[in-house]
Design an enzyme around this catalytic site. Structure first.
Site, short mmCIF file in Angstrom:
data_model
loop_
_atom_site.label_atom_id
_atom_site.label_comp_id
_atom_site.label_asym_id
_atom_site.label_seq_id
_atom_site.Cartn_x
_atom_site.Cartn_y
_atom_site.Cartn_z
CG ASN A 185 -5.72 13.39 4.24
OD1 ASN A 185 -5.81 14.61 4.27
ND2 ASN A 185 -5.92 12.69 3.13
NE ARG A 222 -7.80 2.88 -1.03
CZ ARG A 222 -7.22 3.88 -0.41
NH1 ARG A 222 -6.84 4.95 -1.09
NH2 ARG A 222 -7.01 3.83 0.88
CE1 TYR A 231 -3.91 13.86 -0.40
CE2 TYR A 231 -6.16 13.11 -0.12
CZ TYR A 231 -4.85 12.85 -0.47
OH TYR A 231 -4.49 11.60 -0.89
CG ASP A 282 -1.09 5.09 3.96
OD1 ASP A 282 -1.43 5.17 2.76
OD2 ASP A 282 -1.65 5.73 4.86
CG HIS A 291 -5.12 2.24 6.03
ND1 HIS A 291 -3.88 1.88 5.53
CD2 HIS A 291 -5.56 3.25 5.23
CE1 HIS A 291 -3.59 2.64 4.48
NE2 HIS A 291 -4.59 3.46 4.27
CG HIS A 328 -2.04 1.02 1.08
ND1 HIS A 328 -3.33 0.66 0.76
CD2 HIS A 328 -2.05 2.37 1.20
CE1 HIS A 328 -4.09 1.75 0.70
NE2 HIS A 328 -3.32 2.80 0.96
CB THR A 335 -8.76 10.23 -3.59
OG1 THR A 335 -8.05 10.88 -2.53
CG2 THR A 335 -9.25 8.87 -3.11
CG HIS A 363 -1.07 6.50 -1.89
ND1 HIS A 363 -2.16 5.81 -2.36
CD2 HIS A 363 -1.20 6.54 -0.54
CE1 HIS A 363 -2.93 5.45 -1.35
NE2 HIS A 363 -2.36 5.88 -0.23
#
Length: 288
Positions: free
Chosen positions: A250, A119, A44, A245, A176, A26, A72, A28
């Protein structure tokens, strides 16, 4: 629009040595925005965190493979993720965000480029929750590709979605640790463990910096999350994978990625970690 900080500028080399073939399931990539613009509707505003930043981090940490999860902030424009996968297609896989009207040919093209799942978010801070009927239809469309559905939702919401989850024709992967907070572990953890009893339920043991009450103040950092991870591996050790992650959007504090490696021995013994880091990712992402 909320701005989020960059990843940790100088994470330490971990003391724990990852087993050969370990996979970060996981992570990004953001941008760079000049090549891959961010979606206007994003919730964001991140700094660029491209594949050129991720690869040296993984080398330093000892991570050999990775699953790139579409962020996202890029919406359903998967180009940044696909570009990253193309840098090393034998070691990288992807999880995409797509529009409901995507064609079968486009899905097959994503498969050829390394995508193995879709996802869906059920987190208000990331936008409206996914439509369950649409998710069910898409799951049926990707079943023949050997894909899975990835769900970002709290444990209590997952418990309410049991009927929906059980009718999915593909594996479903929970992000998560179901967002079970360490300072409010029960009854949310019990709910999550009941969801994980289903044979198609998988989970990502990731995000301790999201779940910890003590954060980096404890020794080691995020130690209060270890009991959650251990219980998950006791119930679903054959269906759990792990991820950093990165670049940690965030979060209450940006973690030192070395700390996220060094806490792993508290999650389980060498056999459990071999499954979590190597064997289970191989089955979920690299066999189809």
């Amino acid at each position: 629009m909320k701005s989020v900080p960059p990843p940790h500028p100088a994470p330490h080399a971990p003391r724990f040595k990852l087993p050969a073939g370990s996979c970060d399931c996981h992570v990004h990539v953001y941008g760079p925005a000049e090549r891959f613009p961010y979606a206007p509707e994003r919730r964001y505003d991140p700094p660029d965190a491209p594949i050129e930043m991720l690869q040296p981090l993984h080398r330093m940490l000892g991570v050999e493979r990775a699953v790139l999860v579409q962020a996202t902030v890029h919406g359903t424009d998967n180009r940044a993720m696909l570009d990253a996968i193309a840098r090393d297609p034998l070691r990288y896989r992807g999880v995409a965000l797509v529009d409901d009207d995507i064609s079968t040919a486009q899905l097959r093209a994503l498969h050829e480029q390394g995508v193995r799942g879709l996802r869906y978010n059920f987190m208000p801070h990331l936008g409206p929750s996914a439509d369950l009927a649409a998710v069910t239809r898409m799951a049926a469309r990707v079943a023949d590709l050997g894909w899975h559905i990835q769900l970002h939702a709290h444990a209590d919401e997952l418990a309410r979605m049991t009927s929906f989850l059980h009718q999915l024709p593909v594996p479903y992967v929970i992000d998560h640790m179901g967002r079970v907070m360490a300072d409010a572990m029960q009854p949310e953890l019990d709910m999550l463990l009941r969801v994980l009893e289903h044979p198609r339920a998988w989970i990502k043991v990731s995000g301790p910096e999201r779940l910890s009450a003590t954060l980096s103040r404890s020794d080691p950092p995020y130690a209060d999350v270890a009991p959650i991870a251990r219980r998950i591996l006791e119930v679903a050790g054959e269906r759990a994978v792990w991820g950093l992650d990165w670049p940690h959007p965030n979060v209450r504090e940006v973690p030192d990625d070395g700390d996220l490696i060094d806490i792993l021995p508290r999650y389980g013994d060498a056999q459990a970690l071999q499954k979590l880091l190597v064997d289970n990712p191989q089955q979920l992402y690299f066999t189809a």
